[in-house]
Every structure is written in C-alpha cells, then in structure tokens.
Scaffold this active site. Structure first.
Site, PDB file in Angstrom:
ATOM      1  N   ASN A  23     -38.550   8.971  22.966  1.00  0.00           N
ATOM      2  CA  ASN A  23     -38.059   7.874  23.802  1.00  0.00           C
ATOM      3  C   ASN A  23     -39.080   6.736  23.837  1.00  0.00           C
ATOM      4  O   ASN A  23     -40.299   6.971  23.915  1.00  0.00           O
ATOM      5  CB  ASN A  23     -37.803   8.360  25.228  1.00  0.00           C
ATOM      6  CG  ASN A  23     -36.588   9.262  25.296  1.00  0.00           C
ATOM      7  OD1 ASN A  23     -35.460   8.805  25.346  1.00  0.00           O
ATOM      8  ND2 ASN A  23     -36.848  10.577  25.305  1.00  0.00           N
TER       9      ASN A  23
ATOM     10  N   GLU B 209     -35.688  16.698  20.761  1.00  0.00           N
ATOM     11  CA  GLU B 209     -36.144  15.529  21.526  1.00  0.00           C
ATOM     12  C   GLU B 209     -37.445  15.899  22.240  1.00  0.00           C
ATOM     13  O   GLU B 209     -37.525  16.936  22.912  1.00  0.00           O
ATOM     14  CB  GLU B 209     -35.097  15.089  22.543  1.00  0.00           C
ATOM     15  CG  GLU B 209     -35.553  13.864  23.338  1.00  0.00           C
ATOM     16  CD  GLU B 209     -34.525  13.408  24.362  1.00  0.00           C
ATOM     17  OE1 GLU B 209     -34.789  12.393  25.051  1.00  0.00           O
ATOM     18  OE2 GLU B 209     -33.466  14.059  24.501  1.00  0.00           O
TER      19      GLU B 209
ATOM     20  N   GLU C 280     -35.602   6.459  20.446  1.00  0.00           N
ATOM     21  CA  GLU C 280     -34.497   6.263  21.379  1.00  0.00           C
ATOM     22  C   GLU C 280     -34.846   5.139  22.343  1.00  0.00           C
ATOM     23  O   GLU C 280     -35.922   5.140  22.947  1.00  0.00           O
ATOM     24  CB  GLU C 280     -34.221   7.547  22.156  1.00  0.00           C
ATOM     25  CG  GLU C 280     -33.807   8.717  21.261  1.00  0.00           C
ATOM     26  CD  GLU C 280     -33.509   9.967  22.065  1.00  0.00           C
ATOM     27  OE1 GLU C 280     -33.626   9.913  23.305  1.00  0.00           O
ATOM     28  OE2 GLU C 280     -33.152  11.002  21.470  1.00  0.00           O
TER      29      GLU C 280
ATOM     30  N   GLU D 153     -25.353  14.321  25.792  1.00  0.00           N
ATOM     31  CA  GLU D 153     -26.449  14.945  26.525  1.00  0.00           C
ATOM     32  C   GLU D 153     -25.894  15.717  27.717  1.00  0.00           C
ATOM     33  O   GLU D 153     -24.797  15.435  28.216  1.00  0.00           O
ATOM     34  CB  GLU D 153     -27.428  13.873  27.025  1.00  0.00           C
ATOM     35  CG  GLU D 153     -28.135  13.112  25.939  1.00  0.00           C
ATOM     36  CD  GLU D 153     -29.095  12.063  26.524  1.00  0.00           C
ATOM     37  OE1 GLU D 153     -30.301  12.168  26.255  1.00  0.00           O
ATOM     38  OE2 GLU D 153     -28.625  11.164  27.246  1.00  0.00           O
TER      39      GLU D 153
END
Length: 779
Positions: free
Chosen positions: A615, A560, A647, A734
């Site tokens: 994101n 990520e 995301e 997460e």
C-alpha cells in the site's frame, strides 16, 4: 680689595680668562654628569661616577693650574711635579667622593656631597700651592685661608643642593654658576691669602714666557680633551636614551590600549589612548602623579591583570583593566612601571547584552524560555497557587506569508509591547519562540486566571497599522492551575499546552482550562508519535502477509504486505491508530520506505515467484522521488518489477489528479503493477478509472460485510464486477470471511479474493504458501 688687587695686578688676565672658560665649561659638564649619576641605578652609577670624577677633577685642576700660570708675583716661580700631579689626583678623588655621596637618597645627601666637593677643591688648591717654589719669602694669612675654605664649603653645598632641584631653570643654570663661583672664590681668596716677598727680584718675572704660554695651552687642551670625552659619553648616552624613548613612544602610540610609563610615581610618557580616557589634551598627564588618574594605584600588582577605574576629568570614572610591568629602562634609579590600560566600557556593555540575551528574547525583549523555567521553578517552590497560560497566536502565519517576515517581526514586537502594558504587578510574561508566549499569573480563584487570560488576549487583538492595512492576530490560550492540575513543573507545562491546542481547534472558545479527560486523547497521540520515532529507529515494525487467491482455481496469486507495530507486552497497535498520525507528522515517508524495501527483500527470497502488494500512502504518492525510490529498491533487492503491485486509494488521486497520474505512469514504465484500493468508497470512482488504466481494482471490504444486508449490496457488487469486465480490469474482493460470500463472488465472475476465509495475516503466511489454496481454506 686684597683679593681684587691680587686678581687684577698679580695675574695675567689672558690666562685668567682661559682658566675661566675651563671652569665654566667644566662646571656645566660636571653638573650634567652629577645629575646623570644621581638618576642612575646602583649598577649603572660606576661609569658616570668615573666620568664625573675625571671631568670635575680636570676642571678644578686645570682651572687652578692655568690660574697659577697666570700668577706673576715678581719672581721666577716653579712647581714641584710630584705635588702638582698629586693635586690632580686629590681633585679627582674629591669629586668622585662628592658625586657619590651627593647621589645618595636622603634629605641632606646633596648638601653633604657639596661640602665634600668644597673640601676637595680646597685640598686640591693647597696641595697644588705646596708645589709652588720661588726665590722669595712666602707669607700666608690665616684669615683669608679660612675665608677661602668657608667659601668653598658653602658654595659647594649650595651648588649640589641646587643641582637636585627639578625646576626648569635652577638645575641647568644656577647650579653650574654656583660651581664656578665656588672654584673661583676658593682659588682667588686662597691666592689673596698669599704674600710673596722676593729675595732677588727679577725684571722679567712679570712677563709670560713662551714656555709658560705653551704649558698653559697644553694644560687647557688636556682639560678640554677630558671634558670633551665626558661630554661625548654623555651625548652618546643621551642619544641612546632619546632613541629608546622614541621607540617606546612609537610602540605605545601604536597600541589601541592606554599605555603609561611611570617612574618615581610620576607619569613620564602617555599615549593618546590614555589621555583620551582621562579626558585631557596630550601632554597634560606628563609629570603628574599617576594616582591622579588611576584609582587605588597602590593596590595594583605587577604581573597581575586587575580591574580599576580611570578618573576622567570630563565625566564619570571609566572602568578599566590594568596590567603593570616593571622594567629597568636605561639607567633609571628605580624600576620603570609600564601600565597597560584597557577600556572596559564596550566589553561590559557587550557582557550585559550577552547576559540580557541569555535571559531575554532578542526581538521582543520579553523573558525567554530560560527565564520562564527559572521563574516557574521558584513559584513551584512556594505554597501559593498560580496559573500557567500557554498562548499561541492565531493567523500569524498568514501575516508572515502575505507581508513577509519583517512585518511579522513588527507584529510580534507590537503584540509583546501590548502584553507587557497589560501585565499587572506580580504577573510574568515570556516568549518561548515563534508565535508562542506564556504567562504566570498569581491567582486566588479559578476565574482570576480566566480574567487574566482574557485581558492578555484583548491586548494581543490590538491592531497594528502596517503596509497600509490593519494587521491583527488572535490568540488561543490554554490554562493549567498549580497545584490543582499538576504538582510538577514539566507536567504543568504539558497540561497548559494540551489545553491551548484544544482551544486552537475549538470553534466556540479561545480560552480553555486543562481537563484531564478531554486532553488525554492529545497526550495519547503525542505518545504514539514518540513511539513511532522510536520504533523506526530501533526496527520494531513487522510485516504480516495476507494471502490473495484466484476465485476460479483457488491457486495463490499473491500476498498483501500489512504493517504491524508490536509493543513490549506482545500486543499490537492497530494501523488505523498510528498511520494517520504518521501521515500528519511526516513519518509516513521513512516508514513507507521501510515497508517497501522490507517487502521486496522478503518477496525476493520466496521459493515461488508470487506477487507482493504494498500500500502507498497519499503522502508518499505526492512525493516526486517515489519512482526513483521504487527503482532503487528493486535494484537493491533483486525483485522483478512484474512481481510488485502498488496499491493506491482514489482519495490520493483526487487531491492532484494531474501530478498523481504522471507519477503513476512513471511507475508503470518500471514494469510495476498499479491497483486501485478501497474502490467504491471515494467520490469520483468512474472519473478516476477513466484517468488512469489500473491493473486491478480492489473492491472495498465494506461491500462484503453488507452482502447479507439486502439486495442493494449485491446489485452494487454485480455492477462493479460488470464494470471491471467491460474495462478488462481484474477485480479483487477484500474482506471475504464466509463460504456464502465466496460462492456469490464465484457466481458473479469475480477474479480474486482475500480475507479471513483464506487465512489471517501472519509473518509466516508467505513461507507456507506452497500448501495453501482457496479450496483448502474453504474446506
């Protein structure tokens, strides 16, 4: 009686009439040529002097010779040719001398020229009489000779003097008449002084022979020819001047500025624009002194553009701009001055308007930002205390949106008028722009500033009747005090703005004083915003990567991308502090584009084709160009679409479900994966899952931190994992930080995990991924 007898009994009246015609015509021509020569410049006088000498000499001589041919003394007479020709030269020379002297400037110049003319006529007459021969005894009477000379001198002086008189009838009528009388008086008085006693009388001596008649006609013809030549030259010159005058008149009449032609200080020509400036009818300025119309005309210098005033007859003096040019026009004795007069009233009014607009608001008439800053600097230079009020109108945008900008402008003007009416002596109110106003209030105590702010706020609250409704604005006022809150003008303005924003966000008060502790947060937000712009322009952002791994095998499944903002001192500002500000200011769009492009570019350079998760902000997701942007970046970076995972939070979908799902479907068509981030923290998670088939669900980190808090958190995690299994959607947990958490997730069938247990986010995490597995990190 002797002169009269000589005229009637001793002369042939037919020839006397012919001599009279020559004399009259020649006197008129001579008068015109003398006037032309007198008005000519020194360089242009010679041709007119020559023509005048020829015309005047021919007039005098022809008159004399024809009159002598008319004289019948009773004997045969003859004329010596040499003396007769000499008398013509004497007449021409005398006329040239008389015209030249009479044209000079001076009080007695014209009369002196007339005296010379009389003496010249006398000299020509008696020279011509010297050529008179006859078989007779010739006796002269001195008294008549003297009388003839006196008559010629006095008549000539009077005629030349009158020829310089500019009155309408004196110069063209009386002056030629006096010239005729001068010539006639001299000739016939001189003839009266002559007594001829024949020695041998002839019976035919009193008759006019054919030869004499032919000679008289020839002399008259030659005289008229000379006079005609002079008249033709004069007429051609007059025609040329008239044409030049017409061209000049057309030229100046075509000018929008006032144009005046001046000679010898007198107005000779003026166009309609000038007479309109003077407030008189056309033609009323001609032949008047230019000083009657233009002030300080003597100070105007040729070649310079100078300002003066026109004395208007029907009102106040008119400010003008004048350019003067001197030219030699035609044959004028003095240079002609051409005045170009421009009316400055409209320009001065425009300059005043521009100066007013430079310092005042164009809509309300209040002082503008420039005037406000100057006033603030002047007050800051004094030792007196004052308050700065930053005023922002409330609900003004609603009026603009509902009724239009025209009504909004009326409301602003209404507010400004009432604020001006409420302003007291020494107070200053200005409009900075839009619905922002400021006021400078001299104060002695803190509450004086509050009272002034409330007074102005009440003035703003006065409703406006418009569009069949009462329109009203509120006002939020921030107050900063000098020198208590600031000792610099710029800081004082900033303090007042901070207090105003606090008043605007307050639900209980509309007036706030500046308080350093309370307003520091706003100041910090402003600094963060400026820093974001600078970081974006100078590429000061970094991407750190956090590892994602499979729970079952421990293999790395992806990374990520996390945005980091590094400061000059090496520290980092938390995304929780700057991302919300970026979303408020709209900077999230260029920042989000940079993150997406940078993440795809770096992922495309990895040795292994792991997935990269990025994101998306709700602001980005609401942008219709997002699918096009993602497609363009994938093409530019060469990253395979199946390696990119976007995301989003369910909060972003709730605001506009239909629009968001449409954009997400377009992204799915590109081959990009879409994951729901922070699952479990929204308001309608189940409806969101039903609206769109996500490729992954990311369980929020808060559930991991509360896992040891009791059975409820474990039950929720089991339920989410069961939901994912039933929907066939992989679950990523997460915030995994302990071995116990990892074991629990493995037991419950979780698919993927990420967290500090696997490794902290870093710039180099993706480069070292070949040696990384979940089991290694757990161990």
């Amino acid at each position: 009686m002797r002169v009269l007898t000589c005229l009637t009994e001793d002369h042939n009246l037919l020839l006397v009439a012919l001599a009279a015609v020559i004399c009259v015509v020649g006197s008129v021509v001579l008068n015109r040529l003398f006037d032309k020569n007198r008005r000519s410049s020194a360089k242009a006088r010679l041709p007119w002097l020559f023509l005048g000498a020829m015309a005047g000499g021919a007039t005098i001589w022809c008159t004399h010779f024809v009159a002598m041919l008319a004289y019948r003394p009773g004997v045969e007479v003859a004329y010596a040719p040499v003396l007769t020709g000499l008398s013509l030269l004497v007449a021409m020379f005398a006329c040239a001398l008389a015209i030249g002297v009479g044209s000079l400037r001076g009080r007695y110049a014209a009369a002196s020229g007339g005296v010379l003319f009389g003496l010249g006529v006398t000299a020509m007459h008696y020279t011509g009489m010297s050529a008179f021969t006859a078989e007779a005894l010739v006796i002269w009477h001195p008294a008549y000779v003297v009388a003839s000379i006196v008559a010629a001198v006095v008549g000539g002086a009077a005629a030349f003097h009158i020829a310089t008189d500019d009155r309408r009838w004196m110069r063209p009528v009386v002056a030629p008449l006096l010239l005729v009388l001068t010539i006639v008086a001299l000739h016939f008085t001189g003839m009266g002084a002559l007594t001829v006693l024949p020695l041998a009388p002839s019976a035919d001596a009193t008759l006019l022979t054919e030869a004499e008649a032919l000679l008289a006609a020839s002399v008259a013809a030659i005289g008229f020819l000379i006079l005609g030549t002079a008249v033709a030259s004069y007429a051609l010159e007059a025609q040329t001047e008239r044409q030049s005058q017409d061209r000049l008149s057309g030229l100046i009449e075509g000018s929008v500025d006032g144009m005046v032609v001046v000679a010898d200080g007198k107005v000779r020509l003026a166009n309609h624009a000038f007479t309109e400036l003077c407030g008189v009818q056309e033609g009323q300025t001609v032949d008047t002194d230019i000083g009657e119309w233009i002030e300080d005309v003597a100070s105007l210098q040729p070649g310079l553009l100078m300002q003066s005033r026109v004395r208007a007859r029907d009102g106040a003096p008119v400010p003008v701009e004048i350019a003067v040019r001197e030219e030699m026009a035609g044959a004028n004795t003095t240079p002609v001055q051409i005045f170009a007069v421009r009316d400055l009233r409209s320009r001065i009014a425009q300059e005043r308007r521009i100066a007013h607009l430079a310092r005042n608001d164009s809509l309300t008439g209040l002082p503008n930002r420039t005037s406000f800053l100057e006033k603030l600097e002047r007050l800051a230079a004094t030792d007196s205390g004052f308050a700065l009020l930053a005023i922002d109108l409330d609900r003004f945008k609603e009026v603009n949106d509902l009724y239009g900008h025209a009504v909004g402008d009326r409301l602003l003007l209404h507010v400004a008028d009432h604020m001006k009416a409420a302003t007291r002596e020494g107070e200053f109110v200005a409009r900075l722009g839009g619905d922002e106003f400021v006021a400078l209030i001299p104060i002695r105590e803190r509450m004086d500033a509050h009272a002034a702010a409330e007074r102005l706020r009440q003035a703003i609250l006065t409703p406006l009747e418009a569009e069949h409704a009462e329109l009203q604005c509120g006002a939020s006022v921030g107050i900063a005090l000098w020198p208590d809150d600031a000792t610099e003008a710029s800081v004082l303005i900033n303090d007042a703005d901070l207090a105003m924003y606090r008043a605007k966000s307050s639900l209980t008060t509309d007036i706030c004083f500046y308080e350093g502790a309370m307003d520091e947060a706003v100041r910090h937000r402003r600094r963060i915003t400026l820093g974001l712009r600078d970081a974006l322009e100078n590429d000061r952002f970094e991407l750190h990567y956090q590892l994602q791994a499979s729970v079952e095998t421990g293999d790395v499944t992806g990374f990520e991308a996390l945005l980091r903002w590094k400061q000059a001192d090496g520290t980092y500002i938390s995304p929780a502090d700057f991302i919300p500000l970026a979303e408020e200011t709209g900077l999230i769009l260029p920042i989000g584009e940079w993150v997406l492009r940078q993440a795809c570019s770096e992922a495309a350079s990895w040795d292994r084709p792991h997935r990269i998760a990025v994101n998306l902000s709700p602001v980005q997701l609401s942008h219709v160009d997002l699918p096009r942007l993602v497609h363009q970046i994938l093409i530019e970076t060469g990253l395979s679409p199946n390696r990119l995972e976007l995301e989003i939070t369910e909060t972003a979908m709730i605001s506009d479900m239909e629009r968001t799902t449409h954009i997400l479907r377009q992204l799915k068509l590109l081959g990009v994966s879409v994951a729901m981030d922070d699952f479990g923290t929204g308001y309608s998670s189940l409806s969101t899952l039903r609206a769109f088939p996500f490729d992954k669900i990311k369980l929020d980190r808060t559930f991991m931190s509360e896992l040891d808090g009791g059975p409820q958190s474990k039950a929720i995690i089991r339920a989410v994992l069961a939901l994912g299994e039933s929907l066939d959607i992989p679950i990523l947990a997460e915030g995994v930080e302990t071995q116990e958490q990892l074991v629990f997730l493995r037991e419950q069938g979780c698919d993927e995990v990420q967290g500090y247990l696997l490794g902290r986010p870093s710039r180099d995490a993706a480069r070292d991924m070949g040696a990384l597995t979940a089991e290694t990190h757990v161990a």
